[in-house]
Scaffold this motif. Structure first.
Motif, mmCIF file in Angstrom:
data_model
loop_
_atom_site.group_PDB
_atom_site.id
_atom_site.type_symbol
_atom_site.label_atom_id
_atom_site.label_comp_id
_atom_site.label_asym_id
_atom_site.label_seq_id
_atom_site.Cartn_x
_atom_site.Cartn_y
_atom_site.Cartn_z
ATOM 1 N N PHE A 197 0.856 -1.178 0.000
ATOM 2 C CA PHE A 197 0.000 0.000 0.000
ATOM 3 C C PHE A 197 0.899 1.237 0.000
ATOM 4 C CE2 PHE A 197 -2.210 3.251 2.601
ATOM 5 C CZ PHE A 197 -3.298 3.491 1.754
ATOM 6 N N GLU A 198 0.529 2.249 -0.781
ATOM 7 C CA GLU A 198 1.371 3.431 -0.922
ATOM 8 C C GLU A 198 1.486 4.184 0.404
ATOM 9 O OE1 GLU A 198 1.739 7.463 -3.677
ATOM 10 O OE2 GLU A 198 0.364 5.847 -4.236
ATOM 11 N N ASP A 199 2.715 4.257 0.902
ATOM 12 C CA ASP A 199 2.982 4.890 2.194
ATOM 13 C C ASP A 199 4.485 5.173 2.264
ATOM 14 O OD1 ASP A 199 1.926 5.751 4.752
ATOM 15 O OD2 ASP A 199 2.984 4.080 5.667
ATOM 16 N N ASN A 200 4.884 5.951 3.219
ATOM 17 C CA ASN A 200 6.302 6.164 3.466
ATOM 18 C C ASN A 200 6.929 4.819 3.830
ATOM 19 O OD1 ASN A 200 8.821 6.810 4.812
ATOM 20 N ND2 ASN A 200 8.091 8.931 4.908
ATOM 21 N N ARG A 214 4.324 -0.784 9.230
ATOM 22 C CA ARG A 214 4.526 -1.809 8.202
ATOM 23 C C ARG A 214 3.258 -1.841 7.361
ATOM 24 N NH1 ARG A 214 6.665 -4.105 13.202
ATOM 25 N NH2 ARG A 214 4.477 -4.424 13.770
ATOM 26 N N GLU A 215 3.232 -1.027 6.313
ATOM 27 C CA GLU A 215 2.009 -0.939 5.510
ATOM 28 C C GLU A 215 1.673 -2.300 4.895
ATOM 29 O OE1 GLU A 215 5.314 0.817 2.817
ATOM 30 O OE2 GLU A 215 4.793 0.712 4.946
ATOM 31 N N PRO A 216 0.385 -2.626 4.772
ATOM 32 C CA PRO A 216 -0.021 -3.922 4.209
ATOM 33 C C PRO A 216 0.496 -4.103 2.781
ATOM 34 C CG PRO A 216 -1.870 -2.814 5.272
ATOM 35 C CD PRO A 216 -0.758 -1.816 5.198
ATOM 36 N N ALA A 217 0.636 -5.362 2.393
ATOM 37 C CA ALA A 217 1.019 -5.707 1.021
ATOM 38 C C ALA A 217 0.020 -6.737 0.503
ATOM 39 C CB ALA A 217 2.437 -6.264 0.974
ATOM 40 N N TYR A 218 -0.377 -6.588 -0.761
ATOM 41 C CA TYR A 218 -1.472 -7.411 -1.273
ATOM 42 C C TYR A 218 -1.188 -7.946 -2.667
ATOM 43 C CZ TYR A 218 -2.485 -2.528 -2.534
ATOM 44 O OH TYR A 218 -2.369 -1.216 -2.931
#
Length: 371
Positions: A197-200, A214-218
């Protein structure tokens, strides 16, 4: 096929019955039981494999129970409320399922105590598709994930993020992984791996708001029929919430952004209806409620262990479903699987396997795609 002599003495009959149940285990079968078309109102679930045993539950048409085993003309099942009993096989049907879940495998890739073979055996017995949380960065790679995938063998595939989060060489940086049984599920033809997911990203050059530790990944996964034909697909995300020293306000502020993650997943694959986020949210169900519009499809309690391997009351591991009505393939909500007995003792399990127990839900494997 095992032939049972019905003339056996009662004690011998019990012994053979138990042996048969053990031979046909739920974990290995990966199947569900539902009433057959000739059942109008309900199918009785009985205490034992006989019409003279008491009724302990009901199974309604279009409802599903977990198959645990079989003896003679009876199936042993477990209902959603965890009641266990037997139903007549002549009034039941067995349908294949997809066992989808998540597991925080404590510090996978750090230290030398991890029993990768035992972890792989548990995954083999309980899952067809799962997100793996706490895949640790080490030396710029993910050796724990590599060793686990090797232990699973050729019957399994995996996806892993190309960088950790935060995107640094820190010992606490983590990758996300998705493991899948090749005969049951595969990445969609147009999938390009696990996408964050778009994040720093937490690197020294990171830009923009840093909404997630830790932004999600899909990614997109394609479910297969037992004969290998594509049936329905889904978007699946892995997520490990910040811990922030247990501060619920900081954890909640992060989880509150997950609605945006669901929207990003749907934007990546137009018209997709089956969107799931599975992982460790560091919040119990009551704390999750109200933070996201998705449905928490997880039941029970006690997915975490203390240092002695004893279960706590905390259910931190969840499967969130964006639209429960659309994802009607989920027929048995996710629950915690207590697999501590697979190790010599609970303390050994916590040391060599994990301080979390896996969570798994059961989905219909053969279903027309609705998007």
């Amino acid at each position: 096929m095992i032939r049972v002599d019905t003339a056996l003495r009662p004690s011998a009959w019990v012994f053979v019955s138990l042996a048969l149940v053990m031979l046909v285990s739920l974990d290995a079968a990966g199947e569900l039981v539902t009433p057959s078309d000739n059942v109008v109102s309900q199918l009785n679930v009985r205490k034992g494999p006989g019409t003279n045993t008491r009724i302990v539950g009901k199974l309604r048409p279009n409802a599903y129970a977990l198959l645990k085993g079989g003896v003679s003309s009876w199936y042993e099942v477990r209902l959603r409320d965890e009641t266990q009993g037997f139903v007549k096989s002549s009034r039941s049907e067995i349908v294949p399922d997809l066992r989808l879940g998540t597991w925080n495998i404590q510090k996978l890739g750090h230290g030398s105590s991890k029993d990768h073979e035992l972890v792989a055996d548990i995954i083999e017995d309980h899952f067809d598709l799962l997100t793996v949380i706490e895949v640790m960065q080490k030396g710029g790679g993910h050796p724990g994930y590599d060793n686990l995938l090797a232990a699973l063998g050729s019957g399994w595939g995996g996806l892993v993020t190309n960088t950790p989060r935060p995107n640094t060489g820190a010992g606490y940086a983590e990758y996300y992984a998705v493991l899948f049984r090749n005969t049951a599920v595969r990445p969609c033809d147009d999938a390009t791996g696990l996408i964050y997911f778009e994040d720093n990203d937490g690197s020294p050059d990171g830009r923009g708001p840093d909404r997630f530790s830790r932004e999600p990944a899909y990614t997109c996964m394609q479910v297969l029929s037992p004969s290998g034909e594509p049936t329905w697909d889904l978007m699946l995300a892995a997520y490990h919430a910040t811990w922030s020293d247990g501060r619920d306000d900081l954890i909640s502020s992060e989880v509150d952004v997950l609605d945006d993650v669901f929207r990003a997943m749907r934007a990546l694959r137009a018209n997709e209806q089956d969107l799931l986020i599975a992982g460790d949210f560091n919040l119990v169900p009551d704390e999750l409620r109200g933070l996201v519009n998705a449905t928490d499809a997880t039941t029970g309690r006690g997915s975490t262990l203390n240092k002695d391997g004893e279960r706590t009351l905390n259910l931190y591991d969840h499967i969130l479903v964006w639209d429960r009505n659309e994802t009607d393939e989920l027929v048995v909500p996710a629950y915690v699987v207590d697999v501590r007995r697979r190790a010599a003792n609970a303390d050994t399990f916590e040391l060599t396997v994990s301080d979390h127990l896996p969570v798994v839900g059961h989905f219909l494997r053969v279903r027309a795609d609705d998007d």
